[in-house]
Design a protein around this motif. Structure first.
Motif, PDB file in Angstrom:
ATOM      1  N   GLY A 159       0.787  -1.226   0.000  1.00 43.04           N
ATOM      2  CA  GLY A 159       0.000   0.000   0.000  1.00 43.04           C
ATOM      3  C   GLY A 159       0.817   1.273   0.000  1.00 43.04           C
ATOM      4  N   SER A 160       2.147   1.173   0.061  1.00 38.30           N
ATOM      5  CA  SER A 160       2.967   2.384   0.125  1.00 38.30           C
ATOM      6  C   SER A 160       3.231   2.934  -1.268  1.00 38.30           C
ATOM      7  CB  SER A 160       4.281   2.092   0.853  1.00 38.30           C
ATOM      8  OG  SER A 160       5.021   1.101   0.156  1.00 38.30           O
ATOM      9  N   THR A 161       2.169   3.187  -2.004  1.00 33.07           N
ATOM     10  CA  THR A 161       2.277   3.801  -3.323  1.00 33.07           C
ATOM     11  C   THR A 161       1.690   5.209  -3.270  1.00 33.07           C
ATOM     12  OG1 THR A 161       0.131   2.949  -4.058  1.00 33.07           O
ATOM     13  CG2 THR A 161       2.043   1.534  -4.401  1.00 33.07           C
ATOM     14  N   LEU A 169       6.551   1.463   4.872  1.00 31.22           N
ATOM     15  CA  LEU A 169       7.271   1.907   3.678  1.00 31.22           C
ATOM     16  C   LEU A 169       8.160   0.779   3.178  1.00 31.22           C
ATOM     17  CD1 LEU A 169       8.083   4.358   1.820  1.00 31.22           C
ATOM     18  CD2 LEU A 169       9.989   4.703   3.397  1.00 31.22           C
ATOM     19  N   ARG A 170       8.190   0.621   1.874  1.00 37.22           N
ATOM     20  CA  ARG A 170       9.081  -0.379   1.305  1.00 37.22           C
ATOM     21  C   ARG A 170      10.534   0.008   1.576  1.00 37.22           C
ATOM     22  NH1 ARG A 170       6.174  -1.223  -4.598  1.00 37.22           N
ATOM     23  NH2 ARG A 170       4.296  -2.264  -3.822  1.00 37.22           N
ATOM     24  N   PRO A 171      11.371  -0.937   2.019  1.00 36.42           N
ATOM     25  CA  PRO A 171      12.764  -0.596   2.350  1.00 36.42           C
ATOM     26  C   PRO A 171      13.517   0.043   1.195  1.00 36.42           C
ATOM     27  CG  PRO A 171      12.207  -2.786   3.167  1.00 36.42           C
ATOM     28  CD  PRO A 171      11.045  -2.335   2.331  1.00 36.42           C
ATOM     29  N   ASP A 228      15.239   7.534  -0.216  1.00 37.81           N
ATOM     30  CA  ASP A 228      14.761   8.708  -0.957  1.00 37.81           C
ATOM     31  C   ASP A 228      13.716   9.513  -0.183  1.00 37.81           C
ATOM     32  OD1 ASP A 228      16.358   7.853  -3.049  1.00 37.81           O
ATOM     33  OD2 ASP A 228      14.746   6.646  -3.926  1.00 37.81           O
ATOM     34  N   LEU A 229      13.387   9.102   1.032  1.00 33.84           N
ATOM     35  CA  LEU A 229      12.325   9.756   1.791  1.00 33.84           C
ATOM     36  C   LEU A 229      12.829  11.065   2.409  1.00 33.84           C
ATOM     37  CD1 LEU A 229       9.369   9.065   2.531  1.00 33.84           C
ATOM     38  CD2 LEU A 229      10.216   8.287   4.741  1.00 33.84           C
ATOM     39  N   GLU A 230      12.064  12.126   2.199  1.00 41.44           N
ATOM     40  CA  GLU A 230      12.406  13.427   2.775  1.00 41.44           C
ATOM     41  C   GLU A 230      11.635  13.604   4.086  1.00 41.44           C
ATOM     42  OE1 GLU A 230      11.665  16.541   0.004  1.00 41.44           O
ATOM     43  OE2 GLU A 230      12.595  15.487  -1.683  1.00 41.44           O
ATOM     44  N   LEU A 231      12.319  13.487   5.216  1.00 41.04           N
ATOM     45  CA  LEU A 231      11.685  13.555   6.527  1.00 41.04           C
ATOM     46  C   LEU A 231      11.830  14.952   7.121  1.00 41.04           C
ATOM     47  CD1 LEU A 231      12.869  10.152   8.036  1.00 41.04           C
ATOM     48  CD2 LEU A 231      10.582  10.729   7.229  1.00 41.04           C
ATOM     49  N   HIS A 232      10.782  15.392   7.827  1.00 46.21           N
ATOM     50  CA  HIS A 232      10.789  16.680   8.503  1.00 46.21           C
ATOM     51  C   HIS A 232      10.354  16.459   9.950  1.00 46.21           C
ATOM     52  CE1 HIS A 232      10.925  18.224   4.402  1.00 46.21           C
ATOM     53  NE2 HIS A 232       9.829  17.530   4.145  1.00 46.21           N
ATOM     54  N   TYR A 233      11.076  17.058  10.888  1.00 47.36           N
ATOM     55  CA  TYR A 233      10.789  16.873  12.301  1.00 47.36           C
ATOM     56  C   TYR A 233      10.356  18.197  12.912  1.00 47.36           C
ATOM     57  CZ  TYR A 233      13.513  12.651  11.446  1.00 47.36           C
ATOM     58  OH  TYR A 233      13.984  11.483  10.935  1.00 47.36           O
ATOM     59  N   SER A 234       9.359  18.142  13.751  1.00 48.62           N
ATOM     60  CA  SER A 234       8.904  19.337  14.457  1.00 48.62           C
ATOM     61  C   SER A 234       9.839  19.630  15.614  1.00 48.62           C
ATOM     62  CB  SER A 234       7.476  19.123  14.961  1.00 48.62           C
ATOM     63  OG  SER A 234       7.432  18.012  15.845  1.00 48.62           O
ATOM     64  N   VAL A 287       9.594   2.161   9.068  1.00 46.50           N
ATOM     65  CA  VAL A 287       8.885   3.413   8.764  1.00 46.50           C
ATOM     66  C   VAL A 287       7.455   3.089   8.372  1.00 46.50           C
ATOM     67  CG1 VAL A 287       8.851   5.500   7.358  1.00 46.50           C
ATOM     68  CG2 VAL A 287      11.039   4.467   8.000  1.00 46.50           C
ATOM     69  N   LEU A 288       6.507   3.649   9.115  1.00 46.75           N
ATOM     70  CA  LEU A 288       5.090   3.498   8.794  1.00 46.75           C
ATOM     71  C   LEU A 288       4.585   4.812   8.214  1.00 46.75           C
ATOM     72  CD1 LEU A 288       3.819   1.705  12.036  1.00 46.75           C
ATOM     73  CD2 LEU A 288       4.516   0.654   9.889  1.00 46.75           C
TER      74      LEU A 288
END
Length: 490
Positions: A122-124, A142-144, A149-155, A202-203
């Motif tokens: 479902g991670s499409t 998330l697929r490994p 390539d994932l752009e993460l942002h933290y508060s 990663v979910l």
């Protein structure tokens, strides 16, 4: 014959729907666990078909191979209600059908909108975007392969916090990018640092935007997903849920093979037209090459004659006068003419060689395509597995599995066991039934070799008698007695 008659009457889908809705009501009444109404868990399972006949195929994960199979789509609620949403011959990707499957599941379990939990299929981007637009909560790992390539942002103040035993949880947001269109999607990400793994799990979820807490969303996946997995694994062992009935079915067009044959035939037709054109040009190119070669030999002979005359005058040192000038001019003209004829002859020869090479390549391709067409021609029509009978028997197996689970949880809590153990230890128990005008007695015989089961049966009979069950005006009483065949008095 009875199963075949039910299949012909299209009873499979109504049976599966009835099984799901009935047992969901039972689960809510008797097993009202926390989060029971929170989520629907959806997954695919492929049952392999060992057959010499060519049938529709798909990926069978537990065998790690592509082969003929039946793909069953399962749904499960946290309360312990398994349901089958669809059964299909061959491959049945989950992602393109997920929205429709969710609607179907909610009709079975009630019109309460729940969070949807599925695996990494479902991670499409399109699926996450569709659920976000519909304001429906989706949780998927998330697929490994996509993690780097994932752009993460933290508060501000975001850090890993304790989550479960030896695990830590961090909440973030991320930006997903669609590869072809360039569209972007802001979505929540739950990073779970697990002690026994080198990298974080990663979910992806849009539940954060709907006010849900990161811990609750992670719980929906980690605490409830095993319920989905284990329920169908136990059913596979106890009631053979992973097996199917026979290999009967009807013949249908094999879309993949038909498409390949159409492409091969179209390419063969184009190559045939090119081959005919090249073959027609062969005689013309060969004649041109022969003529240019003849002209070149003549020109080279004339050049050789004029070169000898020129060399003779040079040796005699007769390099002055009109005679030498005339010989020099003739030699120069012959040299230029010879160079031209040589170039034409070379070009004509190369044209013949290229023409022959192209003919040979096209003929080789035509031979390969003809062999391929001959090989796949018998597969133009294939056998579509009879999933109707599989659905009927799946409904029966799910009912048996739920009855076993119901008995274990309500009547045998003092004897924890798996459904498979229940079948092996409880099913062989013998007994008798006594029917009178106002009472019906169900009597189980003790197993002298298994006192633990005897004690559990005594407790189960007590619990059943407390319910004061009645049938056709008779009170049903349950008891455990010694087996008359093994007792001394018997």
């Amino acid at each position: 014959k009875f199963v075949s008659a039910l299949a012909i009457s299209n009873a499979g889908t109504p049976l599966l729907k009835t099984v799901g809705s009935h047992w969901h009501g039972v689960a809510k009444k008797h097993f009202d666990e926390p989060g029971a109404m929170a989520a629907i868990y959806i997954d695919n399972h492929a049952k392999e078909v060992w057959s010499s006949l060519f049938t529709q195929s798909g990926k069978v994960s537990h065998l790690n191979r592509v082969m003929p199979c039946i793909t069953t789509t399962y749904a499960h609620t946290g309360a312990g209600t398994p349901a089958v949403l669809s059964t299909q011959s061959g491959s049945a990707p989950l992602a393109p059908r997920l929205v429709a499957l969710v609607k179907q599941a909610e009709k079975i379990f009630g019109d309460v909108e729940r969070a949807i939990v599925i695996d990494s299929e479902g991670s499409t981007f399109d699926l996450l975007e569709s659920f976000t637009k519909r304001k429906r909560v989706l949780i998927t790992p998330l697929r490994p392969s996509r993690a780097p390539d994932l752009e993460l942002h933290y508060s501000p103040g975001s850090y890993y916090r304790p989550y479960r035993e030896h695990d830590e949880l961090r909440v973030a947001t991320c930006t997903l990018r669609h590869k072809t269109s360039g569209r972007t999607l802001e979505i929540g990400a739950l990073l779970v640092r697990r002690e026994h793994r080198d990298s974080d799990t990663v979910l992806l979820t849009n539940g954060l935007a709907h006010g849900m807490e990161g811990r609750d969303l992670a719980d929906l996946y980690f605490r409830r997903w095993p319920v989905q997995e284990n329920a169908f694994k136990e059913a596979a062992a106890a009631v053979a849920l992973d097996q199917h009935r026979g290999n009967c079915g009807r013949m249908v067009a094999n879309v993949a093979i038909v498409s390949e044959m159409d492409k091969l035939e179209a390419r063969a037709q184009r190559d045939g037209e090119v081959l005919a054109h090249l073959t027609a040009e062969t005689a013309k190119l060969t004649a041109t090459a022969a003529q240019t070669n003849k002209d070149d030999r003549r020109a080279q002979g004339a050049l050789e004659t004029r070169r000898r005359r020129f060399d003779t005058l040079v040796k005699r040192k007769e390099t002055g006068g009109k005679a030498f000038a005339r010989v020099a001019i003739d030699h120069q003209q012959a040299l230029v003419h010879a160079e031209r004829t040589s170039a034409k002859a070379t070009t004509a020869r190369i044209a013949v060689e290229r023409n022959q090479t192209r003919i040979e390549k096209i003929e080789a391709k035509l031979i390969v395509r003809a062999k391929r067409l001959k090989h796949i021609q018998p597969q133009r029509t294939i056998r579509q597995l009879d999933v109707a009978q599989d659905m009927i028997l799946t409904a029966a197996k799910l009912t048996a599995m739920q009855l076993i689970a119901f008995a274990l949880r309500l009547y045998l809590p003092m004897l924890p066991m798996s459904p498979e153990t229940f079948v092996s230890r409880l099913f062989p128990i013998r007994g008798r039934k006594e029917i009178e005008e106002t009472i019906e007695r169900v009597i189980f015989y003790e197993n002298s070799r298994d006192p633990q089961v005897n004690a559990a049966l005594q407790d189960a009979c007590r619990r059943l008698n407390e319910r004061d069950i009645r049938r056709e005006g008779r009170q049903i009483r349950y008891a455990v007695e010694a087996d008359p065949a093994t007792s001394p008095s018997g």
